[in-house]
Design a protein around this motif. Structure first.
Motif, PDB file in Angstrom:
ATOM      1  N   HIS A  31      -3.670  15.305  -2.165  1.00 43.74           N
ATOM      2  CA  HIS A  31      -4.330  14.134  -2.753  1.00 43.74           C
ATOM      3  C   HIS A  31      -5.694  14.460  -3.325  1.00 43.74           C
ATOM      4  O   HIS A  31      -6.102  13.922  -4.346  1.00 43.74           O
ATOM      5  CB  HIS A  31      -4.438  13.030  -1.693  1.00 43.74           C
TER       6      HIS A  31
ATOM      7  N   GLN B 260       4.001  16.979   7.044  1.00 45.39           N
ATOM      8  CA  GLN B 260       4.156  16.329   5.741  1.00 45.39           C
ATOM      9  C   GLN B 260       2.965  15.419   5.435  1.00 45.39           C
ATOM     10  O   GLN B 260       2.528  15.317   4.278  1.00 45.39           O
ATOM     11  CB  GLN B 260       5.449  15.497   5.678  1.00 45.39           C
ATOM     12  N   MET B 261       2.451  14.764   6.456  1.00 49.42           N
ATOM     13  CA  MET B 261       1.281  13.902   6.267  1.00 49.42           C
ATOM     14  C   MET B 261       0.056  14.738   5.896  1.00 49.42           C
ATOM     15  O   MET B 261      -0.687  14.383   4.975  1.00 49.42           O
ATOM     16  CB  MET B 261       0.998  13.104   7.547  1.00 49.42           C
TER      17      MET B 261
ATOM     18  N   TRP C 150      -0.962  14.486  13.362  1.00 47.51           N
ATOM     19  CA  TRP C 150      -0.278  14.156  12.112  1.00 47.51           C
ATOM     20  C   TRP C 150       0.861  15.135  11.874  1.00 47.51           C
ATOM     21  O   TRP C 150       0.736  16.342  12.126  1.00 47.51           O
ATOM     22  CB  TRP C 150      -1.231  14.218  10.932  1.00 47.51           C
TER      23      TRP C 150
ATOM     24  N   MET D  28       0.851  -1.186   0.000  1.00 49.07           N
ATOM     25  CA  MET D  28       0.000   0.000   0.000  1.00 49.07           C
ATOM     26  C   MET D  28       0.890   1.241   0.000  1.00 49.07           C
ATOM     27  O   MET D  28       1.816   1.334   0.790  1.00 49.07           O
ATOM     28  CB  MET D  28      -0.890  -0.029   1.248  1.00 49.07           C
ATOM     29  N   ASN D  29       0.592   2.172  -0.908  1.00 49.51           N
ATOM     30  CA  ASN D  29       1.422   3.382  -0.923  1.00 49.51           C
ATOM     31  C   ASN D  29       1.004   4.320   0.207  1.00 49.51           C
ATOM     32  O   ASN D  29      -0.034   4.150   0.835  1.00 49.51           O
ATOM     33  CB  ASN D  29       1.391   4.067  -2.296  1.00 49.51           C
ATOM     34  N   SER D  30       1.840   5.296   0.446  1.00 47.02           N
ATOM     35  CA  SER D  30       1.624   6.164   1.613  1.00 47.02           C
ATOM     36  C   SER D  30       0.344   6.993   1.496  1.00 47.02           C
ATOM     37  O   SER D  30      -0.325   7.231   2.506  1.00 47.02           O
ATOM     38  CB  SER D  30       2.831   7.062   1.829  1.00 47.02           C
ATOM     39  N   THR D  31      -0.018   7.425   0.285  1.00 46.48           N
ATOM     40  CA  THR D  31      -1.236   8.216   0.131  1.00 46.48           C
ATOM     41  C   THR D  31      -2.464   7.371   0.437  1.00 46.48           C
ATOM     42  O   THR D  31      -3.386   7.828   1.122  1.00 46.48           O
ATOM     43  CB  THR D  31      -1.329   8.810  -1.281  1.00 46.48           C
ATOM     44  N   LYS D  32      -2.481   6.135  -0.052  1.00 49.47           N
ATOM     45  CA  LYS D  32      -3.607   5.245   0.260  1.00 49.47           C
ATOM     46  C   LYS D  32      -3.720   5.034   1.764  1.00 49.47           C
ATOM     47  O   LYS D  32      -4.818   4.975   2.310  1.00 49.47           O
ATOM     48  CB  LYS D  32      -3.433   3.893  -0.435  1.00 49.47           C
ATOM     49  N   LYS D  33      -2.593   4.913   2.426  1.00 45.85           N
ATOM     50  CA  LYS D  33      -2.595   4.708   3.873  1.00 45.85           C
ATOM     51  C   LYS D  33      -3.144   5.950   4.582  1.00 45.85           C
ATOM     52  O   LYS D  33      -3.914   5.834   5.536  1.00 45.85           O
ATOM     53  CB  LYS D  33      -1.193   4.380   4.365  1.00 45.85           C
ATOM     54  N   LEU D  34      -2.768   7.138   4.122  1.00 51.54           N
ATOM     55  CA  LEU D  34      -3.280   8.369   4.727  1.00 51.54           C
ATOM     56  C   LEU D  34      -4.791   8.478   4.541  1.00 51.54           C
ATOM     57  O   LEU D  34      -5.504   8.890   5.468  1.00 51.54           O
ATOM     58  CB  LEU D  34      -2.584   9.593   4.119  1.00 51.54           C
TER      59      LEU D  34
ATOM     60  N   SER E  21       0.393  15.985   2.322  1.00 53.11           N
ATOM     61  CA  SER E  21       0.141  14.913   1.351  1.00 53.11           C
ATOM     62  C   SER E  21      -1.349  14.652   1.200  1.00 53.11           C
ATOM     63  O   SER E  21      -1.848  14.449   0.091  1.00 53.11           O
ATOM     64  CB  SER E  21       0.844  13.625   1.768  1.00 53.11           C
TER      65      SER E  21
END
Length: 64
Positions: free
Chosen positions: A47, A39-40, A36, A1-7, A43
């Motif tokens: 998105h 940076q989170m 958070w 899972m990429n970081s954007t999907k996780k966020l 992102s």
């Protein structure tokens, strides 16, 4: 899972957990703002709305 999907997944989970608050979008935005890393948040803002629940969309709008 990429970081954007996780966020996105995390934002939706927070929104679901706070759905019964008087203002769930404000509660979700407040939680994201407090816990958070910048940076989170950046992102998630970059998105857009894809995959976010309605509460999470409203929360992200309050962050921007």
């Amino acid at each position: 899972m990429n970081s954007t999907k996780k966020l996105v997944m995390m934002a939706n989970q927070i929104a679901a957990n706070l759905a019964l608050e008087d203002d769930p979008a404000a509660a979700t935005a407040g939680h994201i703002r407090l816990f958070w890393a910048p940076q989170m948040r950046a992102s998630l803002l970059a998105h857009g709305d894809a995959g976010l629940s309605p509460i999470a969309v409203a929360a992200v709008a309050r962050l921007g």
